[in-house]
Design a protein around this motif. Sequence first.
Motif, PDB file in Angstrom:
ATOM      1  N   THR A 132     -24.163  14.994 -21.201  1.00 35.00           N
ATOM      2  CA  THR A 132     -23.803  16.095 -22.004  1.00 35.00           C
ATOM      3  C   THR A 132     -22.537  16.021 -22.500  1.00 35.00           C
ATOM      4  O   THR A 132     -21.864  15.021 -22.297  1.00 35.00           O
ATOM      5  CB  THR A 132     -24.161  17.239 -21.243  1.00 35.00           C
ATOM      6  OG1 THR A 132     -23.575  17.187 -19.929  1.00 35.00           O
ATOM      7  CG2 THR A 132     -25.581  17.608 -20.957  1.00 35.00           C
ATOM      8  N   GLY A 184     -19.087  16.935 -25.459  1.00 36.19           N
ATOM      9  CA  GLY A 184     -19.100  16.856 -26.821  1.00 36.19           C
ATOM     10  C   GLY A 184     -19.565  15.568 -27.391  1.00 36.19           C
ATOM     11  O   GLY A 184     -20.171  15.643 -28.472  1.00 36.19           O
ATOM     12  N   THR A 185     -19.318  14.457 -26.710  1.00 36.78           N
ATOM     13  CA  THR A 185     -19.368  13.119 -27.583  1.00 36.78           C
ATOM     14  C   THR A 185     -20.786  12.777 -27.784  1.00 36.78           C
ATOM     15  O   THR A 185     -21.078  12.363 -28.921  1.00 36.78           O
ATOM     16  CB  THR A 185     -19.153  12.133 -26.212  1.00 36.78           C
ATOM     17  OG1 THR A 185     -17.656  12.477 -25.806  1.00 36.78           O
ATOM     18  CG2 THR A 185     -18.957  10.675 -26.913  1.00 36.78           C
ATOM     19  N   GLY A 234     -14.790  11.244 -19.176  1.00 38.27           N
ATOM     20  CA  GLY A 234     -13.671  12.251 -18.906  1.00 38.27           C
ATOM     21  C   GLY A 234     -12.279  11.512 -19.364  1.00 38.27           C
ATOM     22  O   GLY A 234     -12.056  10.368 -18.843  1.00 38.27           O
ATOM     23  N   ARG A 264     -12.551  24.519 -23.633  1.00 34.41           N
ATOM     24  CA  ARG A 264     -12.828  24.501 -25.184  1.00 34.41           C
ATOM     25  C   ARG A 264     -14.363  24.954 -25.400  1.00 34.41           C
ATOM     26  O   ARG A 264     -14.604  25.741 -26.478  1.00 34.41           O
ATOM     27  CB  ARG A 264     -12.537  23.638 -25.595  1.00 34.41           C
ATOM     28  CG  ARG A 264     -13.647  22.277 -25.716  1.00 34.41           C
ATOM     29  CD  ARG A 264     -12.999  20.991 -26.239  1.00 34.41           C
ATOM     30  NE  ARG A 264     -14.073  19.822 -26.440  1.00 34.41           N
ATOM     31  CZ  ARG A 264     -14.346  19.052 -25.464  1.00 34.41           C
ATOM     32  NH1 ARG A 264     -14.016  19.023 -24.479  1.00 34.41           N
ATOM     33  NH2 ARG A 264     -15.331  18.114 -25.746  1.00 34.41           N
ATOM     34  N   LYS A 269      -9.149   9.621 -25.701  1.00 36.15           N
ATOM     35  CA  LYS A 269      -9.925   8.935 -24.760  1.00 36.15           C
ATOM     36  C   LYS A 269      -9.526   7.394 -24.869  1.00 36.15           C
ATOM     37  O   LYS A 269      -9.829   6.709 -24.148  1.00 36.15           O
ATOM     38  CB  LYS A 269     -11.381   8.715 -25.278  1.00 36.15           C
ATOM     39  CG  LYS A 269     -12.198  10.048 -25.019  1.00 36.15           C
ATOM     40  CD  LYS A 269     -12.270  10.587 -23.561  1.00 36.15           C
ATOM     41  CE  LYS A 269     -13.049  12.126 -23.441  1.00 36.15           C
ATOM     42  NZ  LYS A 269     -14.254  12.068 -23.991  1.00 36.15           N
TER      43      LYS A 269
END
Length: 253
Positions: A43, A45-46, A141, A174, A209
């Motif tokens: 899961t 955003g990516t 992360g 966020r 990242k």
Amino acid sequence: MKNQIRGMRIIVTDTYKDMSKKAATIVASQVNLKPNSILGLATGGTPVGMYKELVEMYNNDEVDFSEVKTFNLDEYYPIERTNDQSYFYYMNDNLFKHVNVLEENINIPNGKAEDIEKESYEYDKNIYNSGGIDLQVLGIGTNGHIGFNEPDIAFESGTHKVKLDSETIEANARFFESIDDVPTEAISMGMKTIMQSKKIVLLANGEGKAKIIEKMLFGEISPNVPASILQLHPHVIVILDREAAKYIEEKIN
Ligand code: PGA
């Protein structure tokens, strides 16, 4: 541009959309080659773009999920499935409600489990009894975690309860109304299970990242950067957009 570092093949794409398309194509190819594939899903955003592409491919009859079994990497703890920040909700919203994965073939750690040890044991047993994960999708992360395996002094092997790192809580704030709403704990698949996946696809986009991608690929293998252990896996595909590849492009050229 493509390159290989030990068991890892690095693909750098121009945009987030290209990264997502490439990842979706790999997942769909896996399912087309082995319709009853066991997929490990992530899961965050990516992978949102990758799921969008997969839904489009499904709508175009390019992939069929009717025999696929899925295991998600992690879930917040405690959290209700109906909470729109749960990973159960996310998976349904981004993928499951749009495609034909059977409900009984979907596995996500139970964020309301009363007995976490039992839940973890059964989750691992279920993966094992299914024959293991054929293709595991991972994000990463900014602190190097994969799943919710946070930097630590040792690698945790099986599914387990974790205390989330302050960096993870800040990064995930966020998605919530306030940082105080971010759960401080989670249930995560462990490193052994992830490393036993037959193939792994790790995605990362954006400049945020770039540093951790360099550490993951070229740094020392250490539980302090959990993703660094992937250097030891024989079949990893890392798909990056140009920004996430900022510090490694020269090294892999
Ligand atoms: P992100 O999270 O995709 O939201 O950046 C990645 C992760 O924490 O694994």
